[in-house]
Each structure stands twice: as C-alpha cells, then as structure tokens.
Design a protein around this motif. Structure first.
Motif, PDB file in Angstrom:
ATOM      1  N   LEU A  74       0.846  -1.195  -0.098  1.00 52.23           N
ATOM      2  CA  LEU A  74       0.188   0.086  -0.006  1.00 52.23           C
ATOM      3  C   LEU A  74       0.953   1.287   0.043  1.00 52.23           C
ATOM      4  CD1 LEU A  74      -2.712  -1.075   2.510  1.00 52.23           C
ATOM      5  CD2 LEU A  74      -2.622  -1.379   0.368  1.00 52.23           C
ATOM      6  N   TYR A  75       0.622   2.017  -0.905  1.00 52.77           N
ATOM      7  CA  TYR A  75       1.315   3.255  -1.105  1.00 52.77           C
ATOM      8  C   TYR A  75       0.701   4.399  -0.339  1.00 52.77           C
ATOM      9  CZ  TYR A  75       3.537   7.403  -3.697  1.00 52.77           C
ATOM     10  OH  TYR A  75       4.136   8.620  -3.891  1.00 52.77           O
ATOM     11  N   HIS A  76       1.135   4.515   0.918  1.00 54.37           N
ATOM     12  CA  HIS A  76       0.605   5.613   1.952  1.00 54.37           C
ATOM     13  C   HIS A  76       0.968   7.015   1.489  1.00 54.37           C
ATOM     14  CE1 HIS A  76       1.238   7.282   6.100  1.00 54.37           C
ATOM     15  NE2 HIS A  76      -0.153   7.516   5.866  1.00 54.37           N
ATOM     16  N   THR A  77       0.124   7.681   1.196  1.00 57.65           N
ATOM     17  CA  THR A  77       0.838   9.089   0.596  1.00 57.65           C
ATOM     18  C   THR A  77       0.241   9.991   1.639  1.00 57.65           C
ATOM     19  OG1 THR A  77      -1.545   9.310  -0.407  1.00 57.65           O
ATOM     20  CG2 THR A  77       0.137   8.645  -1.976  1.00 57.65           C
ATOM     21  N   TRP A  78       0.504  11.223   1.154  1.00 59.11           N
ATOM     22  CA  TRP A  78       0.347  12.625   2.208  1.00 59.11           C
ATOM     23  C   TRP A  78      -1.109  13.392   2.023  1.00 59.11           C
ATOM     24  CZ3 TRP A  78       3.471  11.059  -1.674  1.00 59.11           C
ATOM     25  CH2 TRP A  78       3.277  11.653  -2.757  1.00 59.11           C
ATOM     26  N   ALA A  79      -1.394  14.166   2.967  1.00 58.45           N
ATOM     27  CA  ALA A  79      -2.487  15.054   2.963  1.00 58.45           C
ATOM     28  C   ALA A  79      -2.162  16.224   2.138  1.00 58.45           C
ATOM     29  CB  ALA A  79      -2.579  15.419   4.440  1.00 58.45           C
ATOM     30  N   ARG A  80      -3.227  16.721   1.852  1.00 56.52           N
ATOM     31  CA  ARG A  80      -3.218  17.941   0.994  1.00 56.52           C
ATOM     32  C   ARG A  80      -2.647  19.070   1.624  1.00 56.52           C
ATOM     33  NH1 ARG A  80      -6.653  17.617  -3.654  1.00 56.52           N
ATOM     34  NH2 ARG A  80      -6.365  15.492  -4.259  1.00 56.52           N
ATOM     35  N   THR A  87       1.830  -4.710   3.054  1.00 56.26           N
ATOM     36  CA  THR A  87       3.031  -3.933   3.393  1.00 56.26           C
ATOM     37  C   THR A  87       2.757  -2.458   3.251  1.00 56.26           C
ATOM     38  OG1 THR A  87       4.605  -5.835   3.004  1.00 56.26           O
ATOM     39  CG2 THR A  87       5.451  -3.463   3.010  1.00 56.26           C
ATOM     40  N   VAL A  88       2.947  -1.566   4.185  1.00 54.56           N
ATOM     41  CA  VAL A  88       2.895  -0.141   4.112  1.00 54.56           C
ATOM     42  C   VAL A  88       4.081   0.424   3.624  1.00 54.56           C
ATOM     43  CG1 VAL A  88       2.102   2.086   4.983  1.00 54.56           C
ATOM     44  CG2 VAL A  88       0.730  -0.233   5.665  1.00 54.56           C
ATOM     45  N   VAL A  89       4.203   1.218   2.603  1.00 51.35           N
ATOM     46  CA  VAL A  89       5.225   2.254   2.261  1.00 51.35           C
ATOM     47  C   VAL A  89       4.793   3.475   2.782  1.00 51.35           C
ATOM     48  CG1 VAL A  89       6.589   3.318   0.580  1.00 51.35           C
ATOM     49  CG2 VAL A  89       5.915   0.829   0.293  1.00 51.35           C
ATOM     50  N   PRO A  90       5.173   4.076   3.914  1.00 47.82           N
ATOM     51  CA  PRO A  90       4.819   5.257   4.699  1.00 47.82           C
ATOM     52  C   PRO A  90       5.298   6.501   4.310  1.00 47.82           C
ATOM     53  CG  PRO A  90       6.412   4.246   6.088  1.00 47.82           C
ATOM     54  CD  PRO A  90       6.388   3.316   4.760  1.00 47.82           C
ATOM     55  N   ALA A  91       5.160   6.720   2.781  1.00 49.70           N
ATOM     56  CA  ALA A  91       5.648   7.879   2.267  1.00 49.70           C
ATOM     57  C   ALA A  91       5.117   9.190   3.043  1.00 49.70           C
ATOM     58  CB  ALA A  91       5.326   8.122   0.843  1.00 49.70           C
ATOM     59  N   THR A 121      11.363   6.019   0.404  1.00 49.40           N
ATOM     60  CA  THR A 121      10.677   5.052   1.449  1.00 49.40           C
ATOM     61  C   THR A 121      10.306   3.776   0.874  1.00 49.40           C
ATOM     62  OG1 THR A 121       9.750   7.514   2.241  1.00 49.40           O
ATOM     63  CG2 THR A 121       8.637   5.261   2.894  1.00 49.40           C
ATOM     64  N   PHE A 122       9.975   3.698  -0.382  1.00 49.89           N
ATOM     65  CA  PHE A 122      10.009   2.410  -1.144  1.00 49.89           C
ATOM     66  C   PHE A 122      11.096   1.589  -0.995  1.00 49.89           C
ATOM     67  CE2 PHE A 122       6.115   4.060  -3.245  1.00 49.89           C
ATOM     68  CZ  PHE A 122       5.335   2.650  -3.478  1.00 49.89           C
ATOM     69  N   PHE A 123      12.147   2.287  -1.320  1.00 52.13           N
ATOM     70  CA  PHE A 123      13.476   1.260  -1.302  1.00 52.13           C
ATOM     71  C   PHE A 123      13.674   0.903   0.250  1.00 52.13           C
ATOM     72  CE2 PHE A 123      17.987   0.879  -0.168  1.00 52.13           C
ATOM     73  CZ  PHE A 123      18.489   0.284  -1.361  1.00 52.13           C
ATOM     74  N   ALA A 124      13.576   1.713   1.216  1.00 45.80           N
ATOM     75  CA  ALA A 124      13.720   1.351   2.413  1.00 45.80           C
ATOM     76  C   ALA A 124      12.726   0.080   3.064  1.00 45.80           C
ATOM     77  CB  ALA A 124      13.775   2.479   3.592  1.00 45.80           C
TER      78      ALA A 124
END
Length: 223
Positions: A112-118, A142-146, A181-184
């Motif tokens: 799951l690509y966890h994105t950011w707020a506006r 798995t969460v990618v906590p970007a 963040t994806f790499f990590a």
C-alpha cells in the motif's frame, strides 16, 4: 548504509495508481536507487496509471487485473485516489480487499502506497494514516509510509519543497522522498548514501535529510 540482504535477484513490481505514482516517474526513481545500491537491487516494474483514478475504477476497467493475472509479480503496489481514504474509508477498504484477494491468489504481495495530506489540510494526515494502517493490518499488507516520511522531513526545517504549487502533487524532491521510502520498505535497508536524482542542485546534506526521513518513517512504521 547497511546491507541486510545479499540476494540481488530482480524484484518485479506492478504499480496500480494515478498521477501520484506517475509524476516525476516514481518507479523509475526507485529503479535508479536499486541500481546504485550495494549489492545491486534490480527492479523490473510495470505500471497501470490513470490520472485521478481510484482503485475501484482500475478494478472495473480490467487492465490492472489482466496484467496481474498474466505475469508473475513479487509485489503489487496499490495507490488510491489521494483523498478517498479520508473522505470514504469504507470504500477505500473495499477497494483494497478486492485487489488483495486477487493479488494473494496469484502468489504476490500487496503493498500500500501511503501518501500525504493536501497542503491546505495537514490535519487530515492522521485520518489518512489510520485508514491505511487499519486495512494493512486486516489484510497483512505492507505499507510504504511516504506520508509519514513527508511529515518527518517537513518538521526538520527543510530546504526543499515537497508540494507542487497545486498543493497536492509532489515536486521531484517529494517523489524522491517517496522512492527512498519504497527502497527502505522493500529492502529493509537505509537509502542513506544513495545518489540524488540526476541533474538536481540539492546539497549532499539535503539529500541525506530526505533519505533519513524515509528511513525514520519506515523503522517507526507502526501506528
């Protein structure tokens, strides 16, 4: 940078999402990071992208599911329409479940690509976090906590803007932070010491701050 896994075999990733994945070529940035690592992390990726699309629209269109079924994937990255997890958490969770069952059936891992707020609504980041981590816990994804990496970087008096002028999409620095963040997340390894994108005028120190923010978000990923 520490090396935790000597296996350098290719990692096949299918990205399903919209402009947050496409902008600045996030999959390509990740591939460059992998190629610069030691040992080399070879990444082979394919993407199914439609600007503004939700996961449900991708599901109904059928192309993403067809590609998932026809080719072997180590992991399938799901990137939801950016505000849907906050506006309609139930719908977002339903969308993830649809894909997750199909992904699991074909022996792949859901990411799951966890994105950011506006930019104008930073307080919604907490709701976004809760929505993503709740469905990840339910499905074992798995969460990618970007989004959390963005928060950490912005709290550190950054020199580089992460938001484009529209207050939604990432600048190159924002996409690079997401790629770190994806790499990590995928390789359980700090991206510190890997190169910045080609041609940028960032200082080595600023690149390191982006990399450290990614690693800190991943190593403290629990809600």
């Amino acid at each position: 940078m520490t090396v935790s896994d000597p296996n350098s075999s290719p990692k096949r990733l299918l990205f399903i999402g919209n402009s947050y994945t496409q902008r600045n070529d996030l999959p390509g940035l990740l591939t460059v990071l992998g190629a610069a690592a030691a040992p080399v992390r070879e990444i082979v990726s394919r993407r199914v992208i439609e600007n503004g699309a939700s996961l449900r629209r991708h599901w109904n269109a059928g192309e993403a599911v067809r590609i998932l079924r026809e080719e072997p994937w180590d992991a399938v990255v799901l990137q939801e329409q950016s505000t849907l997890p906050v506006k309609n958490r139930k719908r977002y969770h339903e969308n993830v479940r649809l894909f997750h069952e199909e992904i699991r059936r074909h022996g792949s891992r859901t990411v799951l690509y966890h994105t950011w707020a506006r930019q104008i609504a930073p307080a919604t980041q907490a709701d976004l976090d809760e929505a993503v981590f709740a469905i990840a816990q339910e499905t074992g994804s798995t969460v990618v906590p970007a989004g959390r990496a963005w928060t950490r970087y912005q709290q550190a008096a950054p020199a580089l803007p992460l938001y484009d002028p529209d207050g939604s999409h990432p600048t190159l620095a924002g996409s690079y932070l997401a790629a770190c963040t994806f790499f990590a997340t995928l390789f359980h390894e700090s991206p510190e010491g890997l190169p910045a994108p080609s041609g940028v005028a960032w200082s080595t120190d600023e690149t390191r701050k982006l990399q450290q923010s990614a690693w800190a978000a991943v190593t403290r990923v629990q809600p």
